[in-house]
Design an enzyme around this catalytic site. Structure first.
Site, PDB file in Angstrom:
ATOM      1  N   CYS A 110      10.056   1.174   8.428  1.00 63.22           N
ATOM      2  CA  CYS A 110      10.366   1.505   7.270  1.00 63.22           C
ATOM      3  C   CYS A 110       9.903   0.676   6.166  1.00 63.22           C
ATOM      4  CB  CYS A 110      12.046   1.565   7.137  1.00 63.22           C
ATOM      5  SG  CYS A 110      12.511   2.647   5.649  1.00 63.22           S
ATOM      6  N   HIS A 209      13.904   4.779  11.513  1.00 63.90           N
ATOM      7  CA  HIS A 209      14.549   3.597  11.839  1.00 63.90           C
ATOM      8  C   HIS A 209      14.873   3.753  13.324  1.00 63.90           C
ATOM      9  CE1 HIS A 209      15.308   0.739   8.470  1.00 63.90           C
ATOM     10  NE2 HIS A 209      15.152   2.049   7.872  1.00 63.90           N
ATOM     11  N   GLU A 211      15.601   1.520  15.472  1.00 64.68           N
ATOM     12  CA  GLU A 211      16.545   0.517  16.257  1.00 64.68           C
ATOM     13  C   GLU A 211      18.066   1.256  15.844  1.00 64.68           C
ATOM     14  OE1 GLU A 211      16.601  -0.241  11.994  1.00 64.68           O
ATOM     15  OE2 GLU A 211      15.020   0.443  13.344  1.00 64.68           O
TER      16      GLU A 211
END
Length: 235
Positions: A110, A209, A211
């Site tokens: 990001c 993202h 994660e």
């Protein structure tokens, strides 16, 4: 037991004056790095230590966060620019330059991908809603681990090898890549053409993202698997 590569994770810091000295990042970054065989370590925003961090780690992960100051890509702040953190900008620039001088791989997520582009000589759109032709919801309201829009990957790219020709991921950003740095190639795009992935020599950047997704949507871990391939470490 093989030694795991040490992965240095950049960190955010609070904008609250009372807790300005607090550095941290969501635990999911570290968990994902650990799952693909790395040993994560958080790096406080200490500019004077950045070069030593770069020497000691095997690779760097530039995590998400607030906007980079536009002066780093030759622009002045425009309406729509979000919060900036010049201390973090200075730290990550120093860390990045030191890591690259040593040939260490870097993953940007990001904000981190946007920094890769800026540090390599590219520019950013400061606020995507103001850009003609951008119509995809890049700042989804749905919270993790909800998937967002589809992303297409360039044939033969590192991202395509781990994600396939396309995949649904997520989207939590209001800025994006404008002029692509000359050392980078676009390897992932949104349906409206906004850049979602960049690759270069030892460099990987993604706008989503992963994660936030990998625990519920296993395919998202492919982004971290791709990063480990830059270190030639099996995951």
């Amino acid at each position: 037991m093989p030694v795991r590569p040490l992965i240095g994770l950049s960190t955010s810091q609070s904008s609250d004056a009372l807790s300005r000295g607090v550095n941290g990042t969501p635990r999911r970054y570290a968990e994902a790095v650990q799952l693909v065989g790395g040993l994560p370590v958080l790096l406080p925003n200490l500019v004077e230590s950045a070069a030593e961090y770069a020497r000691r780690v095997d690779a760097v992960l530039l995590t998400g966060g607030v906007d980079a100051h536009p002066r780093h890509y030759g622009q002045v702040p425009r309406r729509g620019l979000g919060e900036v953190d010049e201390e973090r900008d200075a730290f990550e620039l120093t860390l990045y330059q030191a890591a690259r001088a040593l040939g260490k791989p870097v993953l940007g997520i990001c904000r981190g991908m946007q920094l890769l582009n800026v540090f390599e000589g590219g520019t950013l759109h400061q606020h995507l809603p103001d850009v003609p032709g951008v119509w995809v919801d890049h700042a989804q309201v749905a919270r993790p681990p909800i998937l967002g829009h589809e992303i297409a990957f360039s044939p033969g790219s590192l991202l395509e090898r781990v994600h396939g020709r396309s995949a649904f991921l997520n989207s939590y950003h209001h800025q994006g890549v404008d002029l692509v740095a000359p050392t980078l190639q676009v390897t992932a795009t949104a349906p409206d053409g906004v850049v979602e992935g960049l690759e270069g020599d030892g460099l990987l950047g993604v706008q989503w993202h992963p994660e936030m997704l990998f625990e519920r949507h296993g395919h998202a871990l492919g982004t971290f698997t791709a990063f480990m391939k830059l270190l030639s470490v099996p995951s």
